[in-house]
Design a protein around this motif. Structure first.
Motif, mmCIF file in Angstrom:
data_model
loop_
_atom_site.group_PDB
_atom_site.id
_atom_site.type_symbol
_atom_site.label_atom_id
_atom_site.label_comp_id
_atom_site.label_asym_id
_atom_site.label_seq_id
_atom_site.Cartn_x
_atom_site.Cartn_y
_atom_site.Cartn_z
ATOM 1 N N UNK A 1 45.243 43.735 35.778
ATOM 2 C CA UNK A 1 46.142 44.266 35.052
ATOM 3 C C UNK A 1 44.966 43.268 33.507
ATOM 4 N N UNK A 2 45.145 43.604 32.196
ATOM 5 C CA UNK A 2 44.188 43.127 31.236
ATOM 6 C C UNK A 2 45.178 41.452 30.756
ATOM 7 N N UNK A 3 44.125 40.459 30.793
ATOM 8 C CA UNK A 3 44.695 39.411 30.578
ATOM 9 C C UNK A 3 45.051 39.501 29.191
ATOM 10 N N UNK A 4 44.837 40.064 28.509
ATOM 11 C CA UNK A 4 45.278 40.461 27.116
ATOM 12 C C UNK A 4 44.438 39.256 25.815
ATOM 13 N N UNK A 5 43.417 38.950 25.641
ATOM 14 C CA UNK A 5 42.642 37.918 25.477
ATOM 15 C C UNK A 5 41.717 38.662 24.301
ATOM 16 N N UNK A 6 41.934 38.973 23.115
ATOM 17 C CA UNK A 6 40.819 38.640 22.294
ATOM 18 C C UNK A 6 40.044 38.667 22.108
ATOM 19 N N UNK A 7 38.963 37.490 22.609
ATOM 20 C CA UNK A 7 37.952 37.277 22.917
ATOM 21 C C UNK A 7 36.884 37.889 23.757
ATOM 22 N N UNK A 8 37.659 38.812 25.106
ATOM 23 C CA UNK A 8 37.207 39.410 26.209
ATOM 24 C C UNK A 8 38.337 39.903 26.184
ATOM 25 N N UNK A 9 38.588 41.385 25.998
ATOM 26 C CA UNK A 9 39.398 42.392 25.403
ATOM 27 C C UNK A 9 39.825 43.055 27.413
ATOM 28 N N UNK A 10 38.658 43.418 27.864
ATOM 29 C CA UNK A 10 38.556 43.990 29.003
ATOM 30 C C UNK A 10 38.899 42.704 30.018
ATOM 31 N N UNK A 11 38.968 41.264 30.389
ATOM 32 C CA UNK A 11 39.491 41.016 30.796
ATOM 33 C C UNK A 11 40.890 40.967 31.850
ATOM 34 N N UNK A 12 40.220 41.013 33.218
ATOM 35 C CA UNK A 12 41.723 41.263 33.939
ATOM 36 C C UNK A 12 41.384 40.719 35.556
ATOM 37 N N UNK A 13 42.462 40.372 35.910
ATOM 38 C CA UNK A 13 42.787 39.842 37.462
ATOM 39 C C UNK A 13 42.878 41.076 38.114
ATOM 40 N N UNK A 14 43.137 40.620 39.818
ATOM 41 C CA UNK A 14 43.875 41.859 41.042
ATOM 42 C C UNK A 14 44.797 41.075 41.441
ATOM 43 N N UNK A 15 46.555 41.124 41.304
ATOM 44 C CA UNK A 15 47.415 40.451 42.253
ATOM 45 C C UNK A 15 47.980 41.068 43.643
#
Length: 484
Positions: A81-95
């Motif tokens: 799931x993407x974090x939604x950070x403009x500076x790093x748009x593809x930042x994601x985590x797995x839960x």
């Protein structure tokens, strides 16, 4: 409060490896491993590629795949799931139980040259790397039967091999190969082995750690957790706590717990990623692809290792027959298209960071994740050099398909540095070389986030090795406390 010897937050490769190592060292330890997410598939922490039924696999992954795609981002990878950070748009985590280890590509190269911290004991680290390879079931023979592997390696070696550098070779992969040549991909379930069936060891999914409970800010006494389904909150006591979430949520838990060293969340390191594709000359590729979800074993996975004077790490792996647009009328046989990924070393800066917005809390009282991240002039130069090199690699293999492109920031999923280790408590690190948080006696961190160096190689093997070292140090500390 129910009690354990050690509570480990996070069931990904590092959290599971720490639990496994602790249990192997001292079977009498009472261990609890927490994960906020559900179990995917038939075994806790199993790699989703090993779920044989395609519908069951898709359904499992869909339960934890985000649906939101912010501006500048590509859709999230399955299982994230993407974090939604403009500076790093593809930042994601797995839960989910197993974390990103249920979805990863299983590449496990050893770090080299200045990717290895100079303050870590080389012998101890080498031993830990070997143990990490055992836990992950790393092999360089996963694709020995792939008919195009020799051709790919020969062409890459002719282009890139130089004296004094590690040569092009097979990518070390966390894979177990069956008698029929089919791969079984290493998820944390493989690291665990029989761990979850051992007496005294408990895995608790669907349980979010909200706080590490601290006594006088120096000693962890347990964790406060919330049931993610019901929201019910309770406290669990422990002699020691290990936080091994990921590079974004591990520092968040420390922040929420009032553990806030100056370097917390800083030195965020994502590896800029350049991608390309090439159409191999067809030396008799089979017409049909083997069934299954694994990489079709025709060209395998090859590795162009990192070097300090060549600050990239390259991996070349087979793509499906039509992953990229081709010229009209071009016929592509299965296995004929390979993807090239060059990962660049990122210049480290304390200003690249994750921070936490206490004014924006979720339903469990956890602050929102915010990211600040930028590329420097040195980073742009590295990306340009990597682009030139990947074009040469694609040309060496056959016919390049379109121009190389740079993935949006965060695409690597190799985030590091946010609870980095260091040789001294000087404000530039969060923990020592064993993962123990500075100023505390029994609070440890683990994961890619402890890696303090600018790296280009896939970080999982390195992080698991550091986790092994943490587990051994923690077990020795617990034993010493018992004898005092």
């Amino acid at each position: 409060m129910s009690g354990y010897d050690v509570v480990i937050v996070g069931s990904g490769p590092v959290g599971t490896a720490i639990a496994r190592e602790l249990a192997d060292l001292d079977p009498a330890l009472r261990l609890l491993v927490l994960d906020a997410g559900p179990v995917l598939g038939p075994e806790p922490g199993g790699h989703v590629k090993n779920i044989a039924d395609a519908d069951a696999r898709a359904a499992a992954v869909a339960t934890v795949t985000g649906t939101r795609t912010p501006p500048g981002a590509t859709p999230p990878r399955p299982g994230t799931a993407l974090i939604g950070a403009p500076a790093m748009p593809n930042a994601a985590t797995a839960t989910n139980v197993g974390g990103m280890g249920a979805h990863w590509t299983c590449a496990c190269p050893r770090p080299g040259d200045d990717e290895i911290p100079d303050f870590v004991d080389p012998a101890a680290f080498g031993t830990a790397l070997t143990r990490a390879e055992e836990l992950l079931h790393v092999t360089t023979h996963a694709f020995d039967r792939a008919p195009l592997t020799p051709t790919v390696r020969k062409l890459l070696g002719e282009r890139f091999d130089q004296p004094g550098r590690r040569p092009v070779g097979p990518m070390p992969m966390a894979v177990t190969v069956g008698a029929d040549g089919s791969p079984h991909w290493t998820g944390p379930a493989v690291i665990a082995g029989d761990l979850w069936r051992r007496p005294g060891v408990t895995l608790l999914p669907g349980t979010l750690a909200r706080r590490v409970l601290m006594e006088d800010g120096r000693r962890a006494t347990g964790v406060e957790v919330a049931d993610t389904a019901t929201g019910a909150v309770r406290r669990i006591s422990a002699r020691a706590v290990v936080v091994a979430g990921d590079a974004l949520r591990t520092p968040r838990l420390l922040w929420a717990s009032g553990v806030r060293p100056a370097a917390l969340g800083r030195y965020l390191n994502d590896q800029p990623q350049v991608m390309a594709a090439a159409l191999l000359d067809d030396p008799g590729v089979p017409d049909a692809s083997p069934a299954g979800t694994a990489i079709v074993p025709l060209s395998g996975v090859s590795w162009v290792p990192y070097a300090a004077d060549r600050p990239f790490h390259g991996q070349v792996m087979q793509l499906d027959a039509s992953p990229v647009p081709l010229d009209p009328g071009v016929t592509v046989r299965p296995g004929q298209v390979v993807g090239l990924g060059w990962f660049c070393r990122k210049q480290l800066s304390p200003d690249d960071r994750v921070w936490f917005d206490d004014g924006d809390l979720d339903e469990h009282g956890m602050p929102a994740i915010r990211l600040e991240y930028r590329l420097t002039a040195a980073d742009h130069a590295a990306i340009a050099a990597a682009t030139t090199e990947i074009k040469a690699a694609a040309a060496a293999l056959g016919r390049p398909l379109d121009e190389p492109f740079v993935m949006p920031a965060g695409s690597s999923l190799h985030y590091q540095g946010t609870t980095r280790m260091g040789p001294a408590d000087d404000g530039t690190s969060v923990c020592d070389a064993t993962g123990r948080v500075w100023g505390t006696g029994n609070l440890y961190v683990g994961g890619n986030n402890v890696i303090p160096t600018a790296t280009a190689c896939n970080p999982t093997l390195t992080a698991v090795a550091f986790g092994v070292m943490s587990a051994r140090a923690l077990q020795a500390r617990l034993r010493a406390e018992e004898g005092s």
